[in-house]
Write an enzyme that holds these catalytic residues in place. Structure first.
Site, PDB file in Angstrom:
ATOM      1  N   LYS A 113       0.964  -1.251   0.005  1.00  0.00           N
ATOM      2  CA  LYS A 113      -0.002  -0.069  -0.111  1.00  0.00           C
ATOM      3  C   LYS A 113       0.874   1.327   0.065  1.00  0.00           C
ATOM      4  CE  LYS A 113      -3.882  -2.047   1.062  1.00  0.00           C
ATOM      5  NZ  LYS A 113      -3.750  -3.718   0.661  1.00  0.00           N
ATOM      6  N   ASP A 114       2.122   1.309   0.629  1.00  0.00           N
ATOM      7  CA  ASP A 114       2.863   2.247   0.911  1.00  0.00           C
ATOM      8  C   ASP A 114       3.549   2.858  -0.763  1.00  0.00           C
ATOM      9  OD1 ASP A 114       3.369   2.559   3.438  1.00  0.00           O
ATOM     10  OD2 ASP A 114       4.896   0.958   3.226  1.00  0.00           O
TER      11      ASP A 114
END
Ligand code: PLP
Length: 499
Positions: A113-114
């Site tokens: 998700k980063d």
């Protein structure tokens, strides 16, 4: 480049407008009106470049209303400050003759998700400026774990924004909770909710659409936005790493420029695999997409049969970020394979809301079947796959990545296709250390989270990510647990407007 909605193709928004809005008023998702094409020479040139240079080149083709300077600032801010460990950002690891693991978890929260949530805040603030919005953006997130922490890290200390996260107090792992309640930053807050993820999500949705609340906040100089995975600003940075992986394969001498590869992705909301499909639409040579699910196999059934049916049992698995029954981003694929038939998509999505199921046309199903192969894998086989991958290839995958590797092996067994395959690795094994340890035959029970990290380091011979090790002894800033009915009160308190 303009953006239309999957449910209204007459719409024409700039990318800044699409990113600021998140979701179209008609309920549809924003899609680019066409896909920029890369030529063989572009891949050759990109193969010589760094991740940051590749990202700038690709993003510029989609965000045509952003200036070069704005794109550079967004990309450098997200990937150029060392928060992904090295300038590789998303390294590709060859584990045997046909399998290449694309590690997407070197960012600050150790999950993929980063890759998007580190750059979304820059897109968001730039989009606000470009559209003449001068209010402070309040980003509300309901999370079952990974997204909340990644959004907190992305938005912390970003001028002109506030981020408030709600998580089910008893519904996230200890490590995930610790990551959120110790969050640093001057514009952040996290609250536990007494209830489950749906209660948190419903609470956020209610606040988002409450005209009275919107007006009250507007008068105080605030406007809501969302960091949800349907936002175009979260999808577009994910296209970059598939093209980057291909370029790494060219420059590493693993493939000829133009040679086809397969891409295998552990899938939940269908965002990550859709980004790979969009890369193909830009000209990436892809033979087959392999869509991997855990025991929640709604996508496997859909890709095989053409019927989507969410009326089934929901399972909690050891790959929790893929425990999902409605894959929102699938709508964008359906729009594409329907020949951009916005009426058809509206009809299918209404059916989904009403009956929990729909069937696509034969033509749509054929188009999907030619490009996507799907399979699933339960917890038992996930653990077996972790152990086998460790034993045979000397690589320790997390639970989500192991689902993908297992489904890839099923694909090879059934098709005999030995095309070189990029397998997306979506989390660090240390983030799901307990399950990974027990798969490797080390008993994790009775050990605390930090003892488990040490045990896994010893067993796997990998380094513990700094951000997880660093949680030990960190000050708890957000221990508060509230009723879901009190969420608006909590928001006002965090924004200092609760007089
Ligand atoms: C979110 C997530 C996924 C699923 O990705 P989608 O884009 O929702 O398909 C897979 N693995 C991990 C670790 C995740 O956090």
């Amino acid at each position: 480049m303009k953006y239309k909605s999957t449910r209204n193709k007459e719409l024409k928004l700039t990318s800044a407008e699409a990113i600021k809005k998140g979701l179209s008023d008609d309920g549809g998702l924003f899609v680019p009106e066409q896909f920029p094409r890369l030529k063989k020479a572009d891949f050759a040139a990109l193969a010589e470049k760094t991740y940051i240079e590749r990202a700038k080149f690709i993003l510029k083709k989609f965000l045509t209303d952003f200036t070069d300077k704005e794109i550079s600032a967004c990309v450098e801010g997200a990937y150029g400050t060392g928060s992904f460990g090295s300038d590789k950002v998303a390294p590709l690891i060859k584990i045997n003759d046909s399998e290449y693991i694309l590690e997407l978890w070197h960012g600050p929260t150790c999950a993929f998700k980063d890759m998007a949530l580190q750059i979304l805040p820059y897109f968001m603030t730039t989009s606000m400026k470009k559209t003449g919005e001068n209010k402070t953006v309040v980003v509300l997130v309901a999370t079952s774990g990974d997204t909340g922490k990644a959004a907190l890290e992305g938005f912390k200390n970003v001028d002109g924004t506030n981020i408030i996260v709600f998580y089910p107090s008893d519904g996230v792992s200890d490590m995930q909770k610790l990551q959120m309640i110790t969050q640093e930053g001057n514009n952040v807050a996290a609250y536990g909710i007494r209830g489950n993820f749906d209660d948190a999500q419903n609470g956020v949705k209610k606040i988002f659409t409450d005209d009275k609340i919107i007006k009250e906040l507007d008068e105080e100089g605030f406007v809501f936005s969302s960091a949800n995975s349907i936002n175009w600003g979260r999808l577009v940075p994910q296209i970059v790493y598939y093209i980057s992986a291909y370029c790494d394969m060219i420059s590493g001498g693993e493939i000829e420029n133009g040679e086809k590869i397969n891409i295998c992705v552990p899938t939940g909301n269908f965002g990550n695999i859709l980004a790979a499909y969009y890369a193909k639409k830009m000209g990436l040579p892809v033979n087959m997409f392999i869509c991997a699910s855990n025991k929640n196999d709604v996508l496997t059934d859909f890709i095989r049969s053409g019927e989507y049916d969410r009326n089934r049992e929901f399972y909690q698995s050891i790959s929790p970020s893929m425990d999902i029954l409605i894959s929102s981003n699938l709508e964008r694929l359906l729009f594409d394979v329907s020949g951009k038939d916005d009426k058809k998509i509206s009809e299918l999505m209404q059916k989904l809301a009403k009956d929990g199921k729909y069937a696509v046309t034969k033509t749509m199903h054929n188009r999907i079947g030619k490009q996507f192969w799907a399979g699933c894998c339960d917890d038992y086989f996930t653990k077996v796959r972790i152990w086998k991958t460790f034993a045979e290839d000397g690589y320790t995958p997390d639970t989500h990545t192991a689902v993908a590797i297992d489904v890839y092996k099923q694909y090879v067994e059934q098709t005999g296709d030995m095309t070189k395959t990029v397998i997306a690795s979506t989390a660090s094994p240390f983030k799901f250390g307990g399950s990974v340890l027990s798969a490797l035959g080390v008993e994790p029970y009775g050990k605390n989270d930090f003892e488990q990290l040490d045990l896994l380091k010893e067993k796997s011979d990998m380094d513990i990510p700094k951000s997880l090790r660093g949680l030990k002894g960190k000050k708890i800033r957000f221990g508060e647990v509230i009723e879901s009915a009190d969420m608006y009160g909590a928001i006002k308190k965090s924004l200092n407007i609760d007089k």
